[in-house]
Design an enzyme around this catalytic site. Structure first.
Site, PDB file in Angstrom:
ATOM      1  N   GLU A   9       1.654  -0.467  -4.996  1.00 51.14           N
ATOM      2  CA  GLU A   9       0.741   0.621  -5.323  1.00 51.14           C
ATOM      3  C   GLU A   9       1.654   1.833  -5.495  1.00 51.14           C
ATOM      4  O   GLU A   9       2.129   2.396  -4.506  1.00 51.14           O
ATOM      5  CB  GLU A   9      -0.270   0.855  -4.201  1.00 51.14           C
ATOM      6  CG  GLU A   9      -1.269   1.941  -4.560  1.00 51.14           C
ATOM      7  CD  GLU A   9      -2.216   2.288  -3.418  1.00 51.14           C
ATOM      8  OE1 GLU A   9      -3.367   2.661  -3.708  1.00 51.14           O
ATOM      9  OE2 GLU A   9      -1.804   2.203  -2.243  1.00 51.14           O
ATOM     10  N   ASP A  33       0.834  -1.193   0.000  1.00 50.49           N
ATOM     11  CA  ASP A  33       0.000   0.000   0.000  1.00 50.49           C
ATOM     12  C   ASP A  33       0.873   1.249   0.000  1.00 50.49           C
ATOM     13  O   ASP A  33       1.863   1.337   0.735  1.00 50.49           O
ATOM     14  CB  ASP A  33      -0.890  -0.027   1.248  1.00 50.49           C
ATOM     15  CG  ASP A  33      -1.769   1.192   1.374  1.00 50.49           C
ATOM     16  OD1 ASP A  33      -2.625   1.385   0.497  1.00 50.49           O
ATOM     17  OD2 ASP A  33      -1.591   1.952   2.353  1.00 50.49           O
TER      18      ASP A  33
END
Length: 709
Positions: free
Chosen positions: A384, A348
């Protein structure tokens, strides 16, 4: 109770399998560390850790074994303006805890400063009261019968990722036993495994399962942090997804889930949040890291260390430049690989992990260490590739061995099928593997993780049913969530009985899913899109732990037809290596003629010109893939051959007649988004009519070819 010096490694609580448990905690700036052992009735026994080796405080406690709950008191300077926030009245949880006894109890205190003070500088005032609302660590027994577990090891260019949530996937499934719904065991249960295998995916990517914290402001609204991007324990599977009440059973149950998925040939990828923790900014709670060694674990502002750098929008950023924080992350990753048998990670806001002082550095210490690690470097690594800081959008810039969520793919495909002009050039790159992003740095097409929707944003059914977000249930007056979704409601906002609008929406869902599965790269399906899952227009359902987010498995005819379409299209994808290339196209000629490994065609059958690519009205094109131009070999080293394929897209609102190349006697439909079942052939050189908003995949066939697909 006998206390021995113990060892400084490994960190955390390590049961020796016989006589007791070793406890080890890193704190560079602490002056005193006290282990707190808590029994089933809440009684405490405090054990000073007197040994200190290389800033690790440690002791071996005899008679302590699996199931023991514990925490720490850590003393040191209270000097927030210098970045030091020690308060020995705070009970703290172990950063290396392998399991937790429960969740945060806000009412029992979680702040190291005096939150009751009216002073604007209240974070500078130490909390004079005992604070013990943190979730406690639990000593675990790591033993487990893996039964010759063999991870599938699916090559990335053959991987189909299914992004999902442990609870959302299982909570409403009628065939999952009630006691297993919302749990790890539910994900590994036969009905869920059967759905995944019949669908045809090869990996599940689970939204965060590390122990996380429900934000107090959400609890005050009657909501909770459903997605879980609020980590407090990087080694522990979250207790919320445990079946039953047995302490630490979630560790064993997580392993059972992995074992069941592996038996079905499905890999397990974890969405991990190493960019920040649940402790927030200088006004946030103190659960662990802040009270153990604040400047070690967090990026503090150099000239004002009272405050935190925030590249994540959550209040803090982990200090990945510090060797101990790097060790924490690497130890966590290795633990999940070696002990829990997971097959990869999606990081993330990964750009935060690459930051030096301000800029994003591609070869930061974090990536350098992973590159040379013999364990971590061999699993699937997916970034990401952005964060919220300046220069944080880094799509295409991560190092070799790293795949990336390709946000440009998502935006281009949404724009094309919505009918936006001027995207033909980008469309060509995205369909063919995004060579503009990944070709010149040693990476391959499969490093592009293609997606149209994900957990964050509209579901696919909502993308084609809403022009605007409808986040009222989040109780933020619809101010939260993305406003620029590139969505199109197909003529009516939200639910409708209009048969034409419903038919168009179904075709648009098929268009997005078929494009996703037939593009070069690694496809990622957002869980539930294959069954038309809706969130009622909510594009930020992070706090909706209810029917808004949980999958509805009661399928009507439309949703059942969509599921069958996705299953068939995935079967086509698996059967055709031309759709799973591991190398970029070269534009080279095949068979010594005028056929190239890839060719771009206009509706009239001619190849697209530069002007066509730049023309904002270009909304229809074809992509020809030469079956003899795959440029791959099989496991025996033999060249891979496939049929010639032709992918034709009409993104406009008018029908288009497309001239099919006279390279074969006929072209057979394999995928057709305008029909429930693909059928029929078109002779080579003849015209095929494509209705508005339609995609068709053809296979070249000749009289001596079999027609099995």
């Amino acid at each position: 109770m006998r206390i021995r010096p113990g060892n400084a490694y490994p960190l955390g609580a390590t049961w020796d399998g016989r006589t007791g448990t070793n406890f080890a905690l890193y704190s560079e700036h602490a002056s005193r560390v006290e282990l707190v052992l808590i029994d089933a009735d809440g009684g405490e026994q405090r054990v000073p850790l007197r040994e200190r080796t290389a800033f690790v405080w440690h002791a071996f406690v005899e008679g302590v074994g699996p199931g023991q709950r514990y925490g720490y008191h850590v003393d040191g300077p209270w000097a927030p303006e210098e970045g030091l926030r020690f308060n020995p009245r705070n009970l703290l949880t172990d950063p290396y805890a392998k399991a937790f006894s429960g969740v945060t109890r806000w009412e029992d205190g979680t702040f190291s400063y005096d939150i009751a003070s009216d002073s604007p500088d209240r974070d500078l005032i130490a909390n004079p009261h005992e604070s013990f609302g943190v979730p406690l660590g639990v000593v675990v027994d790591p033993g487990f019968d893996w039964q010759d577990d063999r991870p599938p090891h699916v090559p990335l260019h053959k991987t189909i990722v299914y992004e999902t949530h442990v609870k959302g996937l299982t909570m409403r499934h009628p065939e999952v036993p009630p006691e297993l719904r919302g749990t790890y065991l539910g994900v590994g249960s036969p009905p869920i495994v059967r759905h995944l295998t019949e669908l045809g995916v090869t990996a599940v990517e689970l939204l965060p399962v590390h122990q996380f914290v429900d934000d107090k402001f959400l609890l005050d609204r009657g909501l909770r942090n459903y997605w879980g991007y609020n980590t407090i324990g990087f080694f522990a599977p979250d207790v919320r997804y445990r079946s039953g009440e047995r302490v630490a059973a979630e560790v064993q149950q997580f392993k059972e889930m992995v074992r069941a998925l592996h038996r079905a040939g499905i890999e397990v990828i974890l969405d991990v949040v190493y960019n920040h923790t649940a402790e927030g900014n200088h006004l946030g709670p103190t659960f662990s890291f802040r009270g153990i060694d604040n400047p070690t674990y967090y990026r503090l502002v150099p000239d004002a260390p009272r405050y935190y750098y925030d590249y994540t929008g959550t209040g803090n950023s982990l200090n990945v430049r510090h060797p101990q924080t790097l060790q924490l992350i690497m130890d966590s990753l290795r633990y999940w690989i070696l002990e829990m048998h997971v097959d990869g990670f999606r990081f993330d806001l990964a750009a935060t992990l690459a930051r030096g002082l301000y800029e994003v550095e591609q070869l930061s210490s974090f990536f350098t260490i992973i590159h040379q690690d013999p364990v971590i470097s061999q699993v699937k690594l997916i970034a990401e590739p952005w964060d919220l800081g300046e220069g944080g959008y880094q799509v295409g810039n991560f190092p070799v061995r790293w795949a990336e969520w390709n946000g440009k793919y998502r935006d281009t495909m949404r724009s094309f099928w919505r009918g936006d002009g001027g995207v033909a050039g980008d469309l060509g790159y995205r369909l063919s593997g995004s060579s503009d992003l990944y070709q010149n740095d040693g990476r391959r097409p499969y490093m592009s993780v293609n997606f149209v929707t994900a957990h964050d944003g509209f579901t696919l059914a909502d993308l084609v049913a809403y022009d605007h977000k409808h986040n009222e249930a989040n109780r933020e007056d619809n101010r939260d969530g993305e406003d620029h979704n590139r969505s199109w409601n197909c003529g009516a906002e939200g639910p409708t009985d209009d048969p034409e609008v419903r038919a168009l929406r179904l075709r648009q869902q098929r268009n997005s899913l078929a494009t996703l599965l037939l593009s070069q790269g690694t496809p990622m399906i957002a869980g539930g899109d294959e069954i038309g899952r809706t969130q009622g227009g909510n594009n930020n359902a992070y706090c909706q732990d209810n029917e808004i987010s949980w999958y509805d498995w009661e399928l009507d005819d439309e949703r059942r037809a969509l599921l069958r379409f996705v299953q068939r299209t995935l079967a086509v994808y698996r059967d055709h290596p031309a759709l799973q290339r591991s190398k970029f196209f070269k534009g080279r000629k095949i068979r010594g003629g005028d056929v190239h490994d890839i060719m771009w065609l206009r509706p009239d059958g001619e190849q697209l010109s530069d002007d066509d690519w730049q023309d904002p009205t270009t909304q229809s094109l074809g992509m020809f893939l030469a079956g003899h131009g795959v440029d791959d070999v099989d496991d025996e080293g033999e060249p891979i051959r496939d049929d010639d394929l032709l992918l034709v897209l009409n993104g406009g609102l008018s029908p288009v007649e497309f001239v099919l190349p006279p390279l074969h006697a006929a072209w057979e439909r394999l995928v057709d988004t305008a029909a429930d079942e693909p059928h029929g052939q078109v002779a080579g050189g003849d015209r095929a009519e494509l209705p508005p908003k339609t995609l068709v995949l053809f296979r070249g066939v000749d009289p001596d070819m079999t027609h099995d697909t």
